[in-house]
Design a protein around this motif. Sequence first.
Motif, PDB file in Angstrom:
ATOM      1  N   MET A   1      19.161  -0.769   4.819  1.00 52.25           N
ATOM      2  CA  MET A   1      18.780   0.344   3.993  1.00 52.25           C
ATOM      3  C   MET A   1      17.532   0.993   4.609  1.00 52.25           C
ATOM      4  N   GLU A   2      17.612   2.278   4.810  1.00 49.65           N
ATOM      5  CA  GLU A   2      16.468   3.008   5.355  1.00 49.65           C
ATOM      6  C   GLU A   2      15.611   3.547   4.221  1.00 49.65           C
ATOM      7  N   ILE A   3      14.344   3.210   4.263  1.00 48.90           N
ATOM      8  CA  ILE A   3      13.389   3.671   3.260  1.00 48.90           C
ATOM      9  C   ILE A   3      12.744   4.953   3.781  1.00 48.90           C
ATOM     10  N   ARG A   4      12.800   6.003   2.992  1.00 48.60           N
ATOM     11  CA  ARG A   4      12.170   7.267   3.407  1.00 48.60           C
ATOM     12  C   ARG A   4      11.017   7.653   2.495  1.00 48.60           C
ATOM     13  N   ARG A   5      11.118   7.368   1.189  1.00 45.40           N
ATOM     14  CA  ARG A   5      10.022   7.687   0.270  1.00 45.40           C
ATOM     15  C   ARG A   5       9.387   6.393  -0.208  1.00 45.40           C
ATOM     16  N   LEU A   6       8.059   6.350  -0.157  1.00 48.59           N
ATOM     17  CA  LEU A   6       7.329   5.153  -0.551  1.00 48.59           C
ATOM     18  C   LEU A   6       6.229   5.536  -1.534  1.00 48.59           C
ATOM     19  N   PHE A   7       6.252   4.887  -2.703  1.00 52.94           N
ATOM     20  CA  PHE A   7       5.213   5.059  -3.711  1.00 52.94           C
ATOM     21  C   PHE A   7       4.211   3.929  -3.526  1.00 52.94           C
ATOM     22  N   VAL A   8       2.919   4.276  -3.432  1.00 56.59           N
ATOM     23  CA  VAL A   8       1.869   3.273  -3.250  1.00 56.59           C
ATOM     24  C   VAL A   8       0.828   3.439  -4.349  1.00 56.59           C
ATOM     25  N   TYR A   9       0.204   2.337  -4.762  1.00 58.50           N
ATOM     26  CA  TYR A   9      -0.703   2.375  -5.916  1.00 58.50           C
ATOM     27  C   TYR A   9      -2.000   1.615  -5.701  1.00 58.50           C
ATOM     28  N   GLY A  10      -2.228   1.094  -4.529  1.00 55.91           N
ATOM     29  CA  GLY A  10      -3.426   0.292  -4.282  1.00 55.91           C
ATOM     30  C   GLY A  10      -4.079   0.642  -2.960  1.00 55.91           C
ATOM     31  N   SER A  11      -4.131  -0.326  -2.076  1.00 50.86           N
ATOM     32  CA  SER A  11      -4.879  -0.180  -0.824  1.00 50.86           C
ATOM     33  C   SER A  11      -4.241   0.780   0.168  1.00 50.86           C
ATOM     34  N   LEU A  12      -3.046   1.296  -0.137  1.00 53.20           N
ATOM     35  CA  LEU A  12      -2.380   2.238   0.768  1.00 53.20           C
ATOM     36  C   LEU A  12      -2.472   3.685   0.291  1.00 53.20           C
ATOM     37  N   ARG A  13      -3.161   3.923  -0.825  1.00 57.46           N
ATOM     38  CA  ARG A  13      -3.226   5.267  -1.406  1.00 57.46           C
ATOM     39  C   ARG A  13      -3.963   6.263  -0.505  1.00 57.46           C
ATOM     40  N   GLN A  14      -3.729   7.524  -0.806  1.00 54.28           N
ATOM     41  CA  GLN A  14      -4.424   8.616  -0.137  1.00 54.28           C
ATOM     42  C   GLN A  14      -5.931   8.378  -0.288  1.00 54.28           C
ATOM     43  N   GLU A  19      -6.440  -0.327   8.061  1.00 50.25           N
ATOM     44  CA  GLU A  19      -5.473  -0.187   9.149  1.00 50.25           C
ATOM     45  C   GLU A  19      -4.082   0.211   8.654  1.00 50.25           C
ATOM     46  N   MET A  20      -3.595  -0.432   7.608  1.00 53.26           N
ATOM     47  CA  MET A  20      -2.246  -0.130   7.121  1.00 53.26           C
ATOM     48  C   MET A  20      -2.167   1.232   6.430  1.00 53.26           C
ATOM     49  N   ALA A  71      10.012   5.383  10.641  1.00 53.98           N
ATOM     50  CA  ALA A  71      10.121   4.719   9.341  1.00 53.98           C
ATOM     51  C   ALA A  71      10.356   3.214   9.472  1.00 53.98           C
ATOM     52  N   GLY A  72      11.229   2.807  10.358  1.00 55.01           N
ATOM     53  CA  GLY A  72      11.525   1.384  10.534  1.00 55.01           C
ATOM     54  C   GLY A  72      10.306   0.594  10.981  1.00 55.01           C
ATOM     55  N   GLU A  73       9.574   1.141  11.932  1.00 49.15           N
ATOM     56  CA  GLU A  73       8.371   0.479  12.440  1.00 49.15           C
ATOM     57  C   GLU A  73       7.295   0.387  11.356  1.00 49.15           C
ATOM     58  N   VAL A  74       7.096   1.463  10.623  1.00 49.28           N
ATOM     59  CA  VAL A  74       6.088   1.480   9.555  1.00 49.28           C
ATOM     60  C   VAL A  74       6.460   0.471   8.474  1.00 49.28           C
ATOM     61  N   MET A  75       7.714   0.465   8.056  1.00 50.31           N
ATOM     62  CA  MET A  75       8.132  -0.452   6.995  1.00 50.31           C
ATOM     63  C   MET A  75       8.030  -1.910   7.441  1.00 50.31           C
ATOM     64  N   ALA A  76       8.317  -2.199   8.700  1.00 54.44           N
ATOM     65  CA  ALA A  76       8.179  -3.573   9.199  1.00 54.44           C
ATOM     66  C   ALA A  76       6.709  -4.017   9.125  1.00 54.44           C
ATOM     67  N   ALA A  77       5.792  -3.129   9.506  1.00 52.74           N
ATOM     68  CA  ALA A  77       4.368  -3.451   9.434  1.00 52.74           C
ATOM     69  C   ALA A  77       3.924  -3.630   7.982  1.00 52.74           C
ATOM     70  N   LEU A  78       4.401  -2.758   7.084  1.00 52.77           N
ATOM     71  CA  LEU A  78       4.023  -2.864   5.677  1.00 52.77           C
ATOM     72  C   LEU A  78       4.624  -4.106   5.021  1.00 52.77           C
ATOM     73  N   ASP A  79       5.845  -4.470   5.405  1.00 55.93           N
ATOM     74  CA  ASP A  79       6.451  -5.704   4.880  1.00 55.93           C
ATOM     75  C   ASP A  79       5.562  -6.906   5.201  1.00 55.93           C
ATOM     76  N   ALA A  80       5.083  -6.975   6.434  1.00 57.57           N
ATOM     77  CA  ALA A  80       4.223  -8.087   6.845  1.00 57.57           C
ATOM     78  C   ALA A  80       2.893  -8.035   6.087  1.00 57.57           C
ATOM     79  N   TYR A  81       2.344  -6.854   5.906  1.00 55.24           N
ATOM     80  CA  TYR A  81       1.068  -6.672   5.196  1.00 55.24           C
ATOM     81  C   TYR A  81       1.194  -7.081   3.732  1.00 55.24           C
ATOM     82  N   GLU A  82       2.251  -6.672   3.075  1.00 51.01           N
ATOM     83  CA  GLU A  82       2.426  -6.953   1.648  1.00 51.01           C
ATOM     84  C   GLU A  82       2.726  -8.423   1.379  1.00 51.01           C
TER      85      GLU A  82
END
Length: 149
Positions: A1-14, A19-20, A71-82
């Motif tokens: 499944m390809e993730i294109r939209r991501l909602f963030v509410y903590g350390s990843l917010r605008q 680093e992440m 998107a794939g690279e970003v999500m892989a990095a975020l998966d490891a971070y989360e």
Amino acid sequence: MEIRRLFVYGSLRQGEENEMARLLHARSRYLGAGTIRARLYAISWYAGAVASADAGDVVRGDLFELDAGSAGEVMAALDAYEGSDFRLSPVDVEMPGETPLRAHAYLYAASAEGLPWIRHGDWPRSGSAAGEAGNGRGATGLAHPAEPG
């Protein structure tokens, strides 16, 4: 499944500077602020959102659309971070004046029992820990789940 939209509410917010967050912001387009139906809990220096059926429970955050090429690279990095305490889950994001948008968010998958509930649904910004001054709310926005009101 390809993730294109991501909602963030903590350390990843605008506006967050880590680093992440920088990786996400550099490889996505900011769509705006929004809310999801969930409860926000203070876990440590970070927060966790848990899905809720109660329409009054909202978590405030930001919606991003990931660049297709990375998107794939970003999500892989975020998966490891989360880590394993968070699960990527589909959510409906409410944005002012817009039809709700389907996205994904990292929701807290471990037990929230005994964790302080952040009633206002907005995680303190600028790296402040829950209960410290930093967003003007301090501890006044926190409530133990067993407390009334």
